[in-house]
Design a protein around this motif. Structure first.
Motif, short mmCIF file in Angstrom:
data_model
loop_
_atom_site.label_atom_id
_atom_site.label_comp_id
_atom_site.label_asym_id
_atom_site.label_seq_id
_atom_site.Cartn_x
_atom_site.Cartn_y
_atom_site.Cartn_z
N PHE A 98 0.84 -1.20 0.00
CA PHE A 98 0.00 0.00 0.00
C PHE A 98 0.88 1.26 0.00
N LEU A 99 1.93 1.24 0.84
CA LEU A 99 2.85 2.38 0.94
C LEU A 99 3.48 2.66 -0.44
N ASP A 100 3.96 1.59 -1.10
CA ASP A 100 4.62 1.76 -2.40
C ASP A 100 3.66 2.32 -3.45
N VAL A 101 2.41 1.84 -3.42
CA VAL A 101 1.44 2.33 -4.41
C VAL A 101 1.10 3.79 -4.11
N MET A 102 0.83 4.09 -2.83
CA MET A 102 0.46 5.46 -2.47
C MET A 102 1.58 6.45 -2.78
N HIS A 103 2.83 5.97 -2.73
CA HIS A 103 3.96 6.86 -2.99
C HIS A 103 4.43 6.77 -4.44
N MET A 104 3.64 6.17 -5.29
CA MET A 104 3.90 6.10 -6.72
C MET A 104 5.22 5.40 -7.04
N LEU A 105 5.56 4.41 -6.19
CA LEU A 105 6.75 3.59 -6.46
C LEU A 105 6.35 2.29 -7.14
N ALA A 106 5.05 1.98 -7.11
CA ALA A 106 4.54 0.77 -7.76
C ALA A 106 3.15 1.08 -8.28
N GLY A 107 2.73 0.35 -9.30
CA GLY A 107 1.40 0.59 -9.88
C GLY A 107 0.31 -0.02 -9.00
N PRO A 108 -0.92 0.48 -9.11
CA PRO A 108 -2.00 -0.02 -8.25
C PRO A 108 -2.32 -1.50 -8.47
N ASP A 109 -1.98 -2.03 -9.66
CA ASP A 109 -2.27 -3.45 -9.91
C ASP A 109 -1.45 -4.35 -8.99
N SER A 110 -0.32 -3.83 -8.48
CA SER A 110 0.52 -4.67 -7.62
C SER A 110 -0.22 -5.03 -6.32
N MET A 111 -1.26 -4.26 -5.98
CA MET A 111 -2.06 -4.58 -4.78
C MET A 111 -3.02 -5.74 -5.04
N MET A 112 -3.15 -6.10 -6.31
CA MET A 112 -4.13 -7.14 -6.66
C MET A 112 -3.45 -8.49 -6.92
N ARG A 113 -2.16 -8.60 -6.60
CA ARG A 113 -1.46 -9.88 -6.83
C ARG A 113 -1.98 -10.93 -5.84
N PRO A 114 -1.92 -12.22 -6.25
CA PRO A 114 -2.51 -13.26 -5.41
C PRO A 114 -2.01 -13.24 -3.96
N GLY A 115 -0.69 -13.06 -3.75
CA GLY A 115 -0.14 -13.09 -2.39
C GLY A 115 -0.79 -12.02 -1.52
N THR A 116 -0.97 -10.82 -2.09
CA THR A 116 -1.55 -9.71 -1.33
C THR A 116 -3.02 -10.00 -1.04
N LEU A 117 -3.71 -10.58 -2.02
CA LEU A 117 -5.14 -10.87 -1.82
C LEU A 117 -5.32 -11.93 -0.73
N VAL A 118 -4.46 -12.96 -0.78
CA VAL A 118 -4.58 -14.02 0.24
C VAL A 118 -4.35 -13.43 1.63
N ARG A 119 -3.32 -12.61 1.78
CA ARG A 119 -3.04 -12.01 3.10
C ARG A 119 -4.20 -11.10 3.52
N SER A 120 -4.82 -10.43 2.52
CA SER A 120 -5.93 -9.52 2.85
C SER A 120 -7.14 -10.31 3.34
N VAL A 121 -7.40 -11.46 2.70
CA VAL A 121 -8.53 -12.29 3.13
C VAL A 121 -8.27 -12.76 4.57
N ARG A 122 -7.02 -13.19 4.82
CA ARG A 122 -6.69 -13.67 6.18
C ARG A 122 -6.85 -12.54 7.20
N ALA A 123 -6.39 -11.36 6.83
CA ALA A 123 -6.49 -10.23 7.77
C ALA A 123 -7.96 -9.91 8.06
N THR A 124 -8.82 -10.04 7.03
CA THR A 124 -10.24 -9.77 7.22
C THR A 124 -10.83 -10.79 8.19
N ARG A 125 -10.46 -12.07 8.00
CA ARG A 125 -10.98 -13.13 8.89
C ARG A 125 -10.52 -12.88 10.33
#
Ligand SMILES: Cc1cc2nc3c(=O)[nH]c(=O)nc-3n(C[C@H](O)[C@H](O)[C@H](O)COP(=O)(O)OP(=O)(O)OC[C@H]3O[C@@H](n4cnc5c(N)ncnc54)[C@H](O)[C@@H]3O)c2cc1C
Length: 451
Positions: free
Chosen positions: A414-441
């Motif tokens: 999130f930090l890298d995307v917000m600071h324009m060091l990475a594109g927003p699609d990098s937040m949608m990679r499988p590893g990030t999504l899996v961790r996000s689902v776990r964090a939600t649970r």
């Protein structure tokens, strides 16, 4: 090339001028404000007429800071020596989502200074180059002939007082109100389509001084709070030059902040992040509250025009002016400068339209637009078409955003995307999504966050 003319001497124009010094014998910056004379004003943190948003808090993202360093090496040390604050993402940059403080991650330097101060330092460096000349006047149109730009028409007030500056290359850096469309149409060239998202955002900014110790441990802070009926409020504060704080409160449509100190301080007190309450309780307001209304985010789609004159490009807000809450404008300008450098390094032919440049700039704009407009379209008052799959993208985006509060790996992305060091699609990679689902649970079951 012999002469390049840059119209607009703000952040985007100055960075473009710096890039052009590597390719042109002479770079003329045309600016309607006498920016040579207002250096002292800027040093005091005062905004100038041509940049009315300069009264408002501006954050320089890490992507932009790195971009500026590339063209002006030593910039960060120079502004730090002159009083700018430099925080660190892993230590003293506090961000909140609905009152929950995000985990500190990374080791990125975070610069904090007023907008006039930043611009004044960029300007001093760029205008110090003897190949760069300032021309105070207002551009009234272009000279185009034989398929390419040949100059800029400049006035000093009245039409009778018009000059033509010959140019082999012209950069439009006149900001979001750029008249590039009509300047092109005057010569029979197609206008780039203009897209708008009517966000109707209101900003109020104040400078404050606090007694020692009040906000120790924080250099920059931002709090985003969702309220009833889709209401979103933003509060941001940063330590700046002159041993002061700059703080802003923002809201949309009927919830825009007013120009009075009661409203400003009440919003700070109401914010769920303690730091803003402390600022309201202990801060001494230095001067009036300055307000600014940002009616829409907008972009000009140059990649969609069928014909474009050779030797002409646009940079900065003239290409895209985004919701300022995300602080992307100056960093986008720095990335446009990099696109310009690549374009010029490829030595385009004298009659070659700058299609490669606009293709590269489109990638920068698309990434920034995706970050800010997806959130803008969640606002109920925004009357704009929602793209296909919006509800799903929105739900996923929200899940990742909330996971970024507690999960260090998601927070880092999130930090890298917000600071324009990475594109927003990098937040949608499988590893990030899996961790996000776990964090939600984990949040739902009350389990401890993953480290
Ligand atoms: C409320 C607000 C808050 C913002 N906060 C942030 C932030 O936190 N971080 C961030 O990075 N960005 C932020 N931005 C965006 C940022 O201000 C701009 O992206 C940045 O100033 C670069 O813009 P620019 O140089 O393209 O245009 P501008 O800064 O708008 O400058 C345009 C220049 O062109 C000159 N000009 C215009 N017309 C003519 C003409 N015909 N002839 C000669 N000169 C002309 C003007 O005088 C001016 O100097 C914010 C914007 C707003 C509105």
């Amino acid at each position: 090339m012999r002469t390049a003319v840059v119209v607009g001497g703000s952040v985007a124009g100055l960075l473009a001028a710096q890039v052009l010094t590597r390719h042109a014998d002479m770079v003329v910056v045309v600016e309607r404000d006498d920016i040579g004379a207002d250096a002292d004003q800027a040093a005091e943190g005062n905004a100038r007429r041509g940049v009315p948003q300069g009264t408002q808090m501006h954050a320089l993202l890490e992507g932009g800071r790195r971009g500026i360093e590339r063209w002006l090496p030593g910039f960060t040390d120079e502004i730090a020596a002159a009083g700018a604050a430099v925080g660190n993402s892993g230590r003293d940059v506090h961000t909140y989502l609905d009152g929950r403080r995000r985990i500190l991650v990374g080791d990125l330097p975070m610069v904090s200074a007023t907008r006039p101060f930043l611009e004044a330092h960029i300007r001093r460096r760029v205008l110090a180059d003897e190949r760069v000349r300032l021309h105070v006047g207002s551009a009234a149109g272009l000279v185009i002939g034989g398929g390419r730009v040949r100059g800029v028409r400049v006035t000093r007030g009245s039409a009778a007082d018009e000059d033509t500056l010959d140019a082999d290359f012209v950069v439009d850096a006149t900001g979001r109100a750029s008249r590039i469309g009509s300047w092109l149409a005057d010569h029979g060239w197609p206008e780039p389509p203009l897209r708008r998202v009517p966000v109707d955002l209101g900003y109020a900014t104040a400078l404050l001084r606090t007694p020692p110790g009040v906000l120790d441990g924080m250099t920059l802070g931002q709090s985003i709070t969702h309220g009833p009926g889709g209401r979103v409020r933003v509060a941001t504060a940063g330590r700046v030059e002159g041993d002061r704080w700059v703080a802003l409160v923002a809201g949309y449509a009927d919830d825009r902040p007013r120009r009075d100190s009661e409203d400003f301080l009440a919003r700070c007190r109401d914010d769920p992040a303690d730091e803003f309450g402390k600022l309201a309780a202990n801060g001494e307001l230095l001067g009036d509250i300055a307000v600014y209304r940002h009616p829409d985010s907008r972009r000009r789609d140059f990649h969609k025009v069928s014909r474009f004159p050779a030797g002409l490009v646009c940079v900065g807000d003239a290409v895209a002016s985004l919701n300022p809450v995300y602080g992307q404008g100056m960093s986008s300008a720095a990335l446009h400068a990099a696109c310009l450098a690549d374009h010029l390094d490829a030595r385009p032919g004298p009659n070659e339209p700058p299609l490669r440049y606009f293709k590269a700039v489109r990638r920068v704009v698309d990434a920034a637009w995706q970050t800010s407009v997806l959130d803008d379209l969640r606002l109920p008052h925004v009357d704009a078409p929602r793209p296909w799959g919006f509800a799903l993208k929105n739900a996923i985006g929200d899940m990742v955003l909330r996971a970024s509060v507690t999960d260090p790996k998601v927070a880092r992305k999130f930090l890298d995307v917000m600071h324009m060091l990475a594109g927003p699609d990098s937040m949608m990679r499988p590893g990030t999504l899996v961790r996000s689902v776990r964090a939600t649970r984990r949040r739902a079951t009350g389990a401890r966050p993953e480290r």
